[in-house]
Design a protein around this motif. Sequence first.
Motif, PDB file in Angstrom:
ATOM      1  N   GLU A  20       0.830  -1.209   0.000  1.00 40.14           N
ATOM      2  CA  GLU A  20       0.000   0.000   0.000  1.00 40.14           C
ATOM      3  C   GLU A  20       0.863   1.257   0.000  1.00 40.14           C
ATOM      4  O   GLU A  20       0.434   2.309   0.478  1.00 40.14           O
ATOM      5  CB  GLU A  20      -0.916   0.028   1.247  1.00 40.14           C
ATOM      6  CG  GLU A  20      -1.799  -1.188   1.468  1.00 40.14           C
ATOM      7  CD  GLU A  20      -3.081  -1.152   0.640  1.00 40.14           C
ATOM      8  OE1 GLU A  20      -3.185  -0.298  -0.258  1.00 40.14           O
ATOM      9  OE2 GLU A  20      -3.946  -1.999   0.894  1.00 40.14           O
ATOM     10  N   ASP A  49       2.447  -6.084   6.205  1.00 35.41           N
ATOM     11  CA  ASP A  49       2.179  -7.523   6.165  1.00 35.41           C
ATOM     12  C   ASP A  49       2.982  -8.186   5.036  1.00 35.41           C
ATOM     13  O   ASP A  49       2.402  -8.741   4.110  1.00 35.41           O
ATOM     14  CB  ASP A  49       0.671  -7.727   5.976  1.00 35.41           C
ATOM     15  CG  ASP A  49       0.249  -9.179   6.042  1.00 35.41           C
ATOM     16  OD1 ASP A  49       1.045 -10.003   6.521  1.00 35.41           O
ATOM     17  OD2 ASP A  49      -0.872  -9.493   5.606  1.00 35.41           O
ATOM     18  N   ASP A 102      -6.281   1.685   2.592  1.00 40.79           N
ATOM     19  CA  ASP A 102      -6.571   2.186   1.246  1.00 40.79           C
ATOM     20  C   ASP A 102      -7.549   3.351   1.227  1.00 40.79           C
ATOM     21  O   ASP A 102      -8.092   3.694   0.183  1.00 40.79           O
ATOM     22  CB  ASP A 102      -7.093   1.036   0.381  1.00 40.79           C
ATOM     23  CG  ASP A 102      -8.327   0.373   0.994  1.00 40.79           C
ATOM     24  OD1 ASP A 102      -8.793   0.850   2.051  1.00 40.79           O
ATOM     25  OD2 ASP A 102      -8.818  -0.612   0.424  1.00 40.79           O
ATOM     26  N   THR A 211      -7.626  -4.433  -4.881  1.00 37.78           N
ATOM     27  CA  THR A 211      -7.885  -5.168  -3.639  1.00 37.78           C
ATOM     28  C   THR A 211      -6.788  -6.214  -3.379  1.00 37.78           C
ATOM     29  O   THR A 211      -6.275  -6.832  -4.310  1.00 37.78           O
ATOM     30  CB  THR A 211      -9.277  -5.841  -3.649  1.00 37.78           C
ATOM     31  OG1 THR A 211      -9.434  -6.564  -2.434  1.00 37.78           O
ATOM     32  CG2 THR A 211      -9.440  -6.792  -4.826  1.00 37.78           C
ATOM     33  N   LYS A 212      -6.439  -6.379  -2.118  1.00 43.19           N
ATOM     34  CA  LYS A 212      -5.400  -7.348  -1.758  1.00 43.19           C
ATOM     35  C   LYS A 212      -6.027  -8.658  -1.314  1.00 43.19           C
ATOM     36  O   LYS A 212      -5.352  -9.586  -0.920  1.00 43.19           O
ATOM     37  CB  LYS A 212      -4.501  -6.772  -0.649  1.00 43.19           C
ATOM     38  CG  LYS A 212      -3.876  -5.419  -1.006  1.00 43.19           C
ATOM     39  CD  LYS A 212      -2.988  -5.539  -2.229  1.00 43.19           C
ATOM     40  CE  LYS A 212      -2.381  -4.263  -2.754  1.00 43.19           C
ATOM     41  NZ  LYS A 212      -3.148  -3.082  -2.885  1.00 43.19           N
TER      42      LYS A 212
HETATM   43  N1  UDP Z   1      -4.235  -6.556   3.860  1.00 43.08           N
HETATM   44  C1  UDP Z   1      -3.198  -7.121   4.590  1.00 43.08           C
HETATM   45  N2  UDP Z   1      -2.765  -8.378   4.256  1.00 43.08           N
HETATM   46  C2  UDP Z   1      -3.329  -9.107   3.245  1.00 43.08           C
HETATM   47  C3  UDP Z   1      -4.419  -8.546   2.534  1.00 43.08           C
HETATM   48  C4  UDP Z   1      -4.861  -7.264   2.884  1.00 43.08           C
HETATM   49  O1  UDP Z   1      -2.659  -6.500   5.497  1.00 43.08           O
HETATM   50  O2  UDP Z   1      -2.882 -10.221   3.005  1.00 43.08           O
HETATM   51  C5  UDP Z   1      -4.679  -5.200   4.209  1.00 43.08           C
HETATM   52  C6  UDP Z   1      -4.728  -4.214   3.038  1.00 43.08           C
HETATM   53  O3  UDP Z   1      -3.482  -3.601   2.840  1.00 43.08           O
HETATM   54  C7  UDP Z   1      -5.807  -3.246   3.492  1.00 43.08           C
HETATM   55  C8  UDP Z   1      -6.751  -4.128   4.303  1.00 43.08           C
HETATM   56  O4  UDP Z   1      -6.016  -5.294   4.654  1.00 43.08           O
HETATM   57  O5  UDP Z   1      -5.282  -2.245   4.343  1.00 43.08           O
HETATM   58  C9  UDP Z   1      -7.993  -4.528   3.512  1.00 43.08           C
HETATM   59  O6  UDP Z   1      -7.612  -5.108   2.279  1.00 43.08           O
HETATM   60  P1  UDP Z   1      -8.268  -4.690   0.898  1.00 43.08           P
HETATM   61  O7  UDP Z   1      -8.536  -3.224   0.870  1.00 43.08           O
HETATM   62  O8  UDP Z   1      -7.398  -5.196  -0.210  1.00 43.08           O
HETATM   63  O9  UDP Z   1      -9.625  -5.509   0.947  1.00 43.08           O
HETATM   64  P2  UDP Z   1     -11.073  -5.046   0.415  1.00 43.08           P
HETATM   65  O10 UDP Z   1     -11.309  -3.666   0.965  1.00 43.08           O
HETATM   66  O11 UDP Z   1     -10.968  -5.045  -1.070  1.00 43.08           O
HETATM   67  O12 UDP Z   1     -12.000  -6.076   0.949  1.00 43.08           O
END
Ligand code: UDP
Length: 342
Positions: A20, A49, A102, A211-212
């Motif tokens: 990020e 992470d 994010d 997305t992660k």
């Molecule tokens: N994240 C993390 N490790 C992972 C996947 C996600 O620390 O293996 C963090 C990511 O950086 C973000 C948060 O978890 O700050 C939520 O992830 P993301 O925004 O990708 O998920 P979404 O909002 O799409 O469900």
Amino acid sequence: MPKAQAPTLSISIIIPAYNEAENLEPLQQKLESVLSELPARWEIIFIDDGSSDDTWGKIESLNQINPRIKGIRLSRNFGHQYALFAGLQRATGDAVISMDADLQHPPALLPELFQQWQSGHKVVNTVRLDPDDFSAFKRYTSRLYYRLFSFLSGVPLEPGMADFRLLDRQVVNDILKMREEGLFLRGIVQWVGYKSSKISFQSERRWHGVTKYTPRKMLQFAWHGLSSFSLVPLRIGVLIGFITSGLSFLGILYAIYSKLIIGQAVPGWASSIAIISFLFGVLFILLGVLGEYIGRILIEVRGRPRFLISEHLGLNKSSSPPTSSTGYSTRQPGGMKQRTER
Ligand code: UDP
Ligand code: MG
């Protein structure tokens, strides 16, 4: 709470970040302008992470500008839930707020979380109103999952509940006692109870990057949640067993009746094969479910650390609350401290 007591309060913001780098600076700027208005001391802890981009470098430079911005670096990618747990362990605040890196979780909501905490709520949850860019698939599967989870586990989880919440120190200390593998913090926070409130918010678009949560991580997350809170998937086998043996018993009675009374054997090779293959299919699915639970027991019994911390910034050992003292630290040859935790 009267204003005179306010400066004695402290809050920690914990933010897991996986690749990020581009989001940290804009997030930190927005956070600082909101936090400076709150009558409390604060710290921001970014948890890297296992990123492969410059996330850790960004955290280091933010820490140099402002030492209240701190960092934990996991030795590899352990997943969002463990990153959150690492942050909870090292946070020192009287309240801890977790949010995403994010900017989907708006910092502008912090004063309201703070206010709810001050009015006596030990847990302040947030509920995400789905953003326009959410696909219909993600929206429906997520709602269906939350309903299924609540139904099977008896722990009420609302659709849209995010890992954006405030926890009082007392609740944080309780959560830190949980040693289970396959962490599902949303469920755990509901499980611990306490007086809670919730705030709805309109989720923003992700500031930068994608997305992660890959579909694989999402499925794993969903399964861990369900299997740590419910044994119903195991019991489905018993239910199906009762239903099918009841039906077969009726079938046998009918076969005897038609042979003895009507004088005709029951025809139907094809239908018998269909039923047998169907039941074998069900049997193998249930064996798989059983295997999953046994696998979870194996991981739990093995007792490996759930994650490893390779470095930290601005946090010293004494900042770790007493409940996490079961972890141990080892001096690495380079003087870097490595910490493991259970
Ligand atoms: N994240 C993390 N490790 C992972 C996947 C996600 O620390 O293996 C963090 C990511 O950086 C973000 C948060 O978890 O700050 C939520 O992830 P993301 O925004 O990708 O998920 P979404 O909002 O799409 O469900
Ligand atoms: Mg996000």
